[in-house]
Design an enzyme around this catalytic site. Structure first.
Site, short mmCIF file in Angstrom:
data_model
loop_
_atom_site.label_atom_id
_atom_site.label_comp_id
_atom_site.label_asym_id
_atom_site.label_seq_id
_atom_site.Cartn_x
_atom_site.Cartn_y
_atom_site.Cartn_z
N ASP A 1 6.67 -19.67 9.74
CA ASP A 1 6.58 -20.92 9.07
C ASP A 1 8.26 -21.63 9.40
OD1 ASP A 1 5.91 -22.87 7.39
OD2 ASP A 1 6.98 -21.94 5.81
N ASP B 1 16.64 -12.48 11.54
CA ASP B 1 17.89 -13.34 11.21
C ASP B 1 18.37 -13.68 12.37
OD1 ASP B 1 17.96 -10.41 11.52
OD2 ASP B 1 19.65 -10.32 9.77
N ASP C 1 9.66 -24.64 12.17
CA ASP C 1 10.46 -25.88 11.78
C ASP C 1 11.99 -26.00 12.16
OD1 ASP C 1 8.43 -26.46 9.96
OD2 ASP C 1 10.07 -27.40 8.35
N TYR D 1 1.71 -14.93 2.19
CA TYR D 1 0.98 -16.15 1.79
C TYR D 1 -0.35 -15.71 1.26
CZ TYR D 1 3.59 -19.73 4.25
OH TYR D 1 4.54 -20.52 4.69
N LYS E 1 11.44 -7.88 10.62
CA LYS E 1 12.55 -7.52 9.77
C LYS E 1 12.54 -5.82 9.57
CE LYS E 1 16.38 -8.20 7.37
NZ LYS E 1 17.48 -8.86 8.07
C1 IPM Z 1 2.89 -25.46 7.74
C2 IPM Z 1 3.23 -25.89 6.51
C3 IPM Z 1 2.33 -24.90 5.56
C4 IPM Z 1 2.66 -23.69 5.58
C5 IPM Z 1 2.32 -25.51 4.00
C6 IPM Z 1 1.89 -26.85 3.58
C7 IPM Z 1 1.37 -24.57 3.03
O1 IPM Z 1 4.65 -25.61 5.99
O2 IPM Z 1 1.83 -25.74 8.19
O3 IPM Z 1 4.02 -24.83 8.40
O4 IPM Z 1 3.73 -23.09 4.86
O5 IPM Z 1 2.15 -22.94 6.37
MG MG Z 2 5.66 -24.95 7.67
#
Ligand code: IPM
Ligand code: MG
Length: 348
Positions: A243, A219, A247, A141, A187
């Protein structure tokens, strides 16, 4: 003492869910004698439109001065032009970096009242209680160089031992208050940065002989999250893996809209935000689930204000509202954002 909280609603559903969390936090604080002073500023696309930058120096200095920051979400199709010099996400990433918030805590736990809400079979979800410790200010990032040419582009994944050590120490420390198991996800079979990550985590583990450490490649960790998620306790991982995996994991309890997060560092202050994004498709319609942001407000009280009592009151009200059957659309219910907020307030 009055606590100063900076609210950064941001874009999309951000303003709606932050307004909801503010109402709940104010009510809980009022009950338990916590005085709050709110400030508000722009971030992300809203800041680009009004101030020409996703995070103005004034907003940053107000964030530094505050005891904590409550954020909604940033981004949206309006600002998605790939050739634009400024992007909403720069506001959030800049804030995390400038405040030194190197650890993002994302707690994913199955809620007993929501066993039917997950798209996964109940036995895959039962007993899930994972604390993700995502490294937040390093890795791909932030690495330089970052280059975009017409037919070629470069991103750089860099980690230093110092960056890995501090987040690993935090993960082991937090594991002591839980089931004492850390899974470090990397990884290492492909990436040099992951081999450094693994070496440093092994070193840190020696300081915590009472905590068990295992390593897992990202993975197969992704697969295990769907098949045997209850076998995880604390997961520590680098920025982008964290990240993606969080999710994925957010599907387990039933909806991304339920999950709060805390971003912390060594200094006072912290940034609290739901793990979902700005959801532009449902913005302004009073249908977004505010629970992730309400939960983030609870974490704010716990981690930045030292008020576990206020945090617990909020969390208990959320839990009771869910038990009583309160459901937003993402959970198969019919409540809007405002009605869900009322349901939580009723149980406070
Ligand atoms: C999160 C989001 C952010 C990230 C984006 C909006 C930059 O996806 O907080 O998980 O990737 O960290
Ligand atoms: Mg995110």
């Amino acid at each position: 003492m009055t606590a100063r909280v900076l609210s950064l609603p941001g874009d999309g559903i951000g303003p709606e869910v932050v307004a909801s969390a503010r109402r709940v936090l104010d009510a809980a604080a009022g009950k338990l004698g916590l005085e709050l002073e709110w400030e508000e500023a722009l971030i992300g696309g809203a800041a680009i439109d009004a101030e020409g930058t996703a995070l103005s120096p004034e907003t940053l200095s107000r964030a530094r001065a505050a005891d904590a920051v409550l954020l909604g979400a940033v981004g949206g199709p309006r600002w998605d032009d790939p050739s634009a010099p400024v992007r909403p996400e720069q506001g959030l990433l800049g804030l995390r970096k400038a405040l030194g918030l190197y650890a993002n805590l994302r707690h994913i736990a199955a809620h007993p009242a929501l066993a039917d809400a997950s798209p996964l079979r109940p036995e895959r979800v039962r007993g899930v209680d994972i604390l993700f410790v995502r490294e937040l200010t390093g890795g791909i990032y932030f690495g330089e160089p970052r280059v975009r040419e017409p037919t070629r582009a470069v991103d750089t994944l860099v980690y230093t031992d110092v960056e890995v050590r501090r987040v690993a120490r935090l993960a082991f420390t937090l594991a002591r208050g839980r089931r004492r198991r850390v899974t470090s996800v990397d990884k290492a079979n492909v990436l040099a940065s992951s081999r450094l990550w693994r070496d440093v985590v092994v070193e840190v583990a020696r300081e915590f002989p009472d905590v068990a450490l295992e390593h897992q490649l990202v993975d197969s960790a992704a697969m295990r999250l769907v098949t045997h998620a209850a076998s995880f306790d604390v997961i520590v991982t680098e920025n982008m893996f964290g990240d993606i995996l969080t999710d994925e994991a957010a599907v387990l309890p039933g909806s991304l809209g339920l999950c709060p997060s805390a971003s912390i560092g060594d200094a006072k202050g912290g940034l609290y935000e739901p793990i979902h994004g700005s959801a532009p498709d449902i913005a302004g319609q009073d249908v977004a689930n505010p629970i992730g942001t309400i939960g983030s407000a609870a974490l704010l009280c716990r981690h930045s204000l030292g008020r576990d009592d206020v945090a617990a009151l909020i969390e208990q009200a959320v839990s009771r509202a869910l038990h009583a059957g309160a459901r937003t659309r993402d959970l198969g219910g019919a409540l809007g954002t405002a009605a869900m907020t009322e349901a939580v307030l009723e149980h406070l």
